[in-house]
Design an enzyme around this catalytic site. Structure first.
Site, short mmCIF file in Angstrom:
data_model
loop_
_atom_site.label_atom_id
_atom_site.label_comp_id
_atom_site.label_asym_id
_atom_site.label_seq_id
_atom_site.Cartn_x
_atom_site.Cartn_y
_atom_site.Cartn_z
N ASN A 186 37.78 35.04 47.39
CA ASN A 186 37.64 34.22 48.60
C ASN A 186 38.97 34.12 49.34
OD1 ASN A 186 35.14 33.86 47.49
ND2 ASN A 186 35.34 31.68 47.12
N ASP A 187 40.00 33.64 48.63
CA ASP A 187 41.31 33.50 49.27
C ASP A 187 41.96 34.85 49.51
OD1 ASP A 187 41.34 30.80 49.67
OD2 ASP A 187 42.39 30.32 47.82
N ARG A 225 38.41 31.80 56.62
CA ARG A 225 36.96 31.76 56.37
C ARG A 225 36.30 30.52 56.94
NH1 ARG A 225 35.75 31.03 51.19
NH2 ARG A 225 37.77 30.13 50.73
N ARG A 232 41.60 26.27 34.80
CA ARG A 232 42.56 26.51 35.87
C ARG A 232 43.34 25.23 36.11
NH1 ARG A 232 40.58 27.90 41.87
NH2 ARG A 232 40.41 25.62 41.93
N HIS A 278 28.81 24.57 55.52
CA HIS A 278 27.89 23.79 54.69
C HIS A 278 26.51 24.43 54.62
CE1 HIS A 278 30.91 20.88 54.19
NE2 HIS A 278 30.76 20.22 55.33
#
Length: 578
Positions: free
Chosen positions: A454-455, A465, A332, A189
């Protein structure tokens, strides 16, 4: 004292110089207490829960104004914790056994947190900080203790072991220079909110945080994940100059945000926005985006008891298309399942949701839900070009099945006399290593690729992550990631297919010459990052970026790649690839 350099994880770019402010909030703790009568204690609990819900809603509104609805969604999860039936049942059961409301709440939450801490799901473990934030909020109401607020008399660097989302949002933004935390990773966060606020941040400093004393002058380099305590004169002058240069570039980026992003040798790149709610359309236009490169449609499917109807979806999709016309929207399909459950699907809890039934895997298992979304999209695109993107693809067979499904739905709608999109482009996310390695075959049956770095990074490197223990390993500059990007882009271009990148790497200034040099065609990112990205593109030539990329591909480690990129300058004005 001599200069000390400590390294953490780069969480939010930028440079800050200022004194340390140690933020160490006190925690509310209560002893086991005997309650009054059951009805009184239950009433006390309900009043505290209602007050906490109201506070969280106000925080969400404040966060939405400050950083946008996407980041403010953190607080929606906080409110959901207060509605968890299993948790509430535990608290009520303890009260029925004559325990006071405050100690019952504390004990039940501690048990809940311990379960998450021992869970094998790293995603669930990473939510512990959210739970503790919520638990403390309710405890304060049950014990009558006021929430602590940061009283800052001057601009400072906030240094803490960890920072809750509510603490970050409530910080007086005109007096916060940077954040430094012992815990956290690139998706924590702190990282998410600091980026949205435009505040430099370094996380994951661990026990090294203890060398930072209150009032001590430090430098925070959010680009390199570096903190310098007691900087010597040479470092001080260097970083003061860099901070001034970055400020000039930031001002220029804002002034020119509506202009095209073209390199100095004439190659222009569409820079689009990633959004996940219609409310973000205003930001798309305000920050100079050339359309929406990634619309996450999950907002329509989560936090509700019934799936959205075809007509509800069609109206929202159509409004989004019209809002940015003639620029495109890439829709998406829903990426739910695992860590993003939908109550109406009764999905089983998975030990490792990131490797479970999510994305298109879930869509193909729940075909009526996917067919309804495809019908809504095809109708929403009537008279327009429509771009549909499928997530979590890992095989050629999946793509063939999806193509057949789209064609079936198109034919079905034609027979019903429905108006459809004039042209439909189908794309897939390249976020699973198998898809990257099959890029040459997949390029035959799709119109475009979208790189979800990211993935892709966490799957290639086997590093979650969201797990603080492995977050530093999930580095998108790892040579293995760069080589997979090269393989994917080259395979797509051999079939004249375009490639966009929508992962966080797209908005990383240091990565820009790499991406341009590897041959990326389009970029999509959080709206606030767009002016800076456009300005960075304008400083490079494509030929220079290609040289940088080729050199980087020969390096052996992520650290070597980062170090090399920090020495690369498009025009000699700064060593930062800004």
């Amino acid at each position: 004292m001599s200069e000390k350099r400590i390294r953490g994880i780069a969480a939010s770019p930028g440079i800050a110089l200022g004194p340390v402010y140690r933020y160490e909030p006190s925690l509310v703790k209560v002893d086991v207490e005997r309650g009054q009568d059951e009805a009184t204690e239950l009433a006390r609990l309900e009043a505290a829960l209602a007050a906490a819900r109201q506070e969280i809603r106000l925080l969400a509104e404040e966060a939405s104004r400050a950083v946008g609805p996407k980041e403010a969604a953190i607080f929606s999860a906080h409110e959901l914790f207060l509605q968890d039936p299993e948790l509430l049942q535990q608290v009520q059961e303890r009260i029925r056994h004559q325990q006071g409301a405050a100690s019952a709440w504390q004990a039940a939450f501690q048990h809940y947190i311990q379960q998450l801490q021992t869970a094998q799901s790293e995603y669930l473990q990473a939510r512990v900080l959210d739970l503790e934030d919520v638990a403390q909020r309710v405890l304060r109401h049950l014990t009558g203790q006021a929430e602590e607020s940061l009283q800052l008399s001057e601009p400072v660097v906030i240094v803490a072991r960890e920072l809750t989302p509510s603490a970050i949002v409530r910080c007086p933004r005109d007096r916060v220079l940077a954040f430094c935390t012992a815990q956290g990773g690139p998706t924590s966060h702190v990282a998410i909110l600091a980026k949205a606020l435009g505040v430099p941040a370094v996380v994951g400093l661990g026990d090294n945080l203890e060398v930072l004393r209150p009032g001590q002058l430090i430098i925070v380099d959010g680009e390199q994940g570096l903190v310098i305590a007691e900087p010597e004169a040479e470092a001080l002058v260097h970083y003061q100059q860099q901070a001034q240069w970055l400020q000039r570039q930031a001002s220029l980026a804002v002034e020119t945000r509506q202009q095209p992003a073209c390199t100095r040798d004439g190659r222009c790149y569409p820079v689009r926005a990633n959004i996940q709610a219609p409310e973000e359309v205003a930001a798309v236009q305000a920050f100079g985006a050339e359309g929406i490169g990634l619309l996450r449609t999950e907002f329509l499917f989560l936090d509700r008891q019934q799936a959205p109807s075809e007509e509800e979806q069609r109206e929202i999709y159509r409004a989004l298309i019209e809002a940015v016309h003639p620029a495109p929207v890439v829709f998406r399909t829903f990426d739910i399942g695992g860590d993003k459950p939908a109550p109406y699907l009764s999905l089983p809890r998975e030990t490792n949701p990131f490797l479970g039934v999510r994305g298109i895997r879930l869509g193909l298992k729940h075909l009526p839900l996917l067919r309804t979304q495809l019908r809504a999209l095809l109708r929403a695109g009537a008279g327009q070009e429509l771009r549909i993107l499928f997530p979590m693809v890992s095989s050629y067979e999946e793509v063939e099945t999806l193509r057949r499904l789209v064609h079936e739905v198109e034919e079905e709608l034609r027979q019903q006399g429905q108006a459809l999109a004039e042209r439909v482009e189908l794309g897939i996310m390249i976020e699973v290593p198998a898809a990257a390695l099959l890029a040459d075959a997949l390029a035959e049956v799709v119109d475009f690729f979208s790189l979800g770095t990211n993935d892709l990074t966490q799957y290639v490197l086997a590093a979650d992550r969201t797990n603080e223990g492995t977050a530093s390993l999930a580095d998108p500059f790892h040579p293995a990631i760069l080589r997979l990007l090269q393989l994917t882009i080259e395979a797509a271009h051999r079939r004249q297919r375009r490639v966009e990148i929508c992962g966080e790497l797209a908005s990383e200034p240091l990565a820009l010459p790499l991406l341009l040099g590897l041959g990326i065609d389009e970029l999509s990112m959080a709206p606030r990052a767009i002016p800076r990205c456009k300005q960075a593109i304008r400083r490079w030539t494509l030929s220079k970026a290609q040289q940088v990329a080729q050199q980087a591909l020969h390096l052996r480690t992520a650290a070597e790649v980062r170090s090399y990129l920090h020495t690369c300058s498009p025009d000699g004005s700064s060593p930062l690839a800004e």
